[in-house]
Motif scaffolding. Structure first.
Motif, short mmCIF file in Angstrom:
data_model
loop_
_atom_site.label_atom_id
_atom_site.label_comp_id
_atom_site.label_asym_id
_atom_site.label_seq_id
_atom_site.Cartn_x
_atom_site.Cartn_y
_atom_site.Cartn_z
N LYS A 177 9.21 6.93 11.77
CA LYS A 177 8.90 7.54 10.49
C LYS A 177 9.87 7.09 9.40
O LYS A 177 9.52 7.11 8.22
CB LYS A 177 8.91 9.06 10.61
N LYS A 178 11.06 6.70 9.81
CA LYS A 178 12.05 6.26 8.82
C LYS A 178 11.54 5.06 8.04
O LYS A 178 11.87 4.89 6.85
CB LYS A 178 13.37 5.91 9.51
N ASN A 179 10.74 4.22 8.67
CA ASN A 179 10.19 3.06 7.96
C ASN A 179 9.35 3.51 6.77
O ASN A 179 9.34 2.86 5.73
CB ASN A 179 9.33 2.22 8.91
N TYR A 180 8.63 4.63 6.95
CA TYR A 180 7.79 5.14 5.87
C TYR A 180 8.61 5.91 4.84
O TYR A 180 8.41 5.76 3.63
CB TYR A 180 6.68 6.04 6.45
N THR A 181 9.52 6.75 5.31
CA THR A 181 10.33 7.53 4.37
C THR A 181 11.20 6.63 3.51
O THR A 181 11.47 6.95 2.35
CB THR A 181 11.19 8.57 5.10
N ASP A 182 11.63 5.50 4.05
CA ASP A 182 12.40 4.54 3.25
C ASP A 182 11.58 3.99 2.09
O ASP A 182 12.14 3.52 1.10
CB ASP A 182 12.89 3.38 4.13
N LEU A 183 10.25 4.04 2.23
CA LEU A 183 9.35 3.57 1.17
C LEU A 183 8.82 4.74 0.33
O LEU A 183 7.89 4.55 -0.46
CB LEU A 183 8.18 2.79 1.77
N ASP B 13 6.61 -4.79 0.51
CA ASP B 13 6.62 -5.44 -0.81
C ASP B 13 5.48 -4.91 -1.68
O ASP B 13 5.65 -4.71 -2.89
CB ASP B 13 6.49 -6.95 -0.66
N TRP B 14 4.32 -4.68 -1.07
CA TRP B 14 3.17 -4.18 -1.83
C TRP B 14 3.44 -2.81 -2.42
O TRP B 14 3.09 -2.54 -3.57
CB TRP B 14 1.94 -4.15 -0.93
N THR B 15 4.08 -1.92 -1.65
CA THR B 15 4.35 -0.57 -2.15
C THR B 15 5.25 -0.59 -3.37
O THR B 15 5.21 0.33 -4.20
CB THR B 15 4.99 0.33 -1.07
N LYS B 16 6.04 -1.64 -3.52
CA LYS B 16 6.94 -1.74 -4.66
C LYS B 16 6.23 -2.25 -5.91
O LYS B 16 6.80 -2.22 -7.00
CB LYS B 16 8.12 -2.66 -4.31
N LEU C 44 0.53 9.44 4.02
CA LEU C 44 -0.06 9.02 5.29
C LEU C 44 -0.33 10.23 6.15
O LEU C 44 0.58 11.00 6.48
CB LEU C 44 0.87 8.06 6.04
N VAL C 45 -1.60 10.43 6.51
CA VAL C 45 -1.97 11.41 7.53
C VAL C 45 -1.94 10.65 8.85
O VAL C 45 -2.71 9.72 9.07
CB VAL C 45 -3.37 11.99 7.26
N GLU C 46 -1.04 11.03 9.73
CA GLU C 46 -0.75 10.21 10.90
C GLU C 46 -1.93 10.06 11.85
O GLU C 46 -2.66 11.01 12.11
CB GLU C 46 0.42 10.82 11.67
N GLY C 47 -2.10 8.83 12.34
CA GLY C 47 -3.11 8.53 13.33
C GLY C 47 -2.49 8.15 14.65
O GLY C 47 -1.26 8.04 14.78
N ASN C 48 -3.31 7.90 15.65
CA ASN C 48 -2.80 7.60 16.99
C ASN C 48 -2.11 6.24 17.07
O ASN C 48 -1.29 6.01 17.96
CB ASN C 48 -3.94 7.67 18.02
N HIS C 49 -2.41 5.34 16.13
CA HIS C 49 -1.75 4.04 16.13
C HIS C 49 -0.45 4.03 15.33
O HIS C 49 0.27 3.03 15.35
CB HIS C 49 -2.68 2.96 15.58
#
Length: 210
Positions: free
Chosen positions: A111-117, A90-93, A101-106
């Motif tokens: 990735k689809k969750n991020y690409t959807d945003l 909701d915040w990204t909207k 995002l530079v990916e971290g170990n956590h």
């Protein structure tokens, strides 16, 4: 506090983020979104309002600077998805900035969750002679911005008292960002001769000299 690295200007903010003036980029590391909800789920007495604190601080700093891009230096989300992911979505909207995002170990969720945003994801990100990673890396001809360690420093008084603070920890060719997220903890580092420490105090940045 404004500092200069490789002829570029960066404003360090007491919340633990930095604004790159020339590129209009906000750099943030180690939010660990979802961690507060994870703790609450397992019975830790953390106020529910703490869930919203990361977003409040992000919004406050976005009001201060002319930010076009937000780059998270890894560990954006702590672990498995929980209700904080919906808050993040909701915040990204509500923002107009591009998010990277530079990916971290956590960062283990799909990735689809991020690409959807519309969030761009990279294992590392290079801008001119700056190398942006999650884990600290030394690479010839680059200055490295990174996170992961959650740097802190211990300050000792003349008696037995001491103070612990989160900090930006700067080496000759690297700066490790403090953890932005709530309840992330610190790993305390001891500066060497050519290191600089920018400690996060209440409402200000303080440079600590050896």
């Amino acid at each position: 506090m404004k500092i200069t690295i490789n002829n570029q200007n960066f404003v360090l903010h007491p919340c633990g983020a930095a604004f790159w003036e020339e590129k209009k980029i906000l750099l943030v590391s180690d939010l660990h979104l979802g961690k507060v909800s994870h703790f609450r789920k397992h019975g830790m007495a953390i106020p529910e309002k703490a869930v919203h604190e990361n977003f409040n601080r992000l919004n406050n700093i976005l009001k201060l600077f002319d930010v076009e891009t937000i780059i998270f230096l890894g560990d954006l989300f702590h672990s498995k998805i929980n209700n904080e992911w919906n808050l993040f979505s909701d915040w990204t909207k509500t923002i107009t900035q591009q998010v990277v995002l530079v990916e971290g170990n956590h960062d283990i969720i799909s990735k689809k969750n991020y690409t959807d945003l519309n969030i761009q994801m990279y294992s590392e990100f290079i801008i001119d002679d700056f190398l942006l990673t999650h884990h600290p890396i030394e690479r010839e001809n680059f200055f490295n911005f990174c996170g992961h360690i959650h740097p802190g420093i211990k300050l000792k008084g003349p008696g037995k008292q001491f103070l612990t603070l989160s900090c930006f920890f700067r080496k000759p060719n690297q700066m490790i960002f403090p953890a932005f997220g709530e309840f992330t903890g610190n790993f305390y580092l001891i500066p060497e001769e050519n290191d600089k420490v920018y400690a996060l105090a209440k409402g200000e940045i303080i440079e600590i000299t050896n």
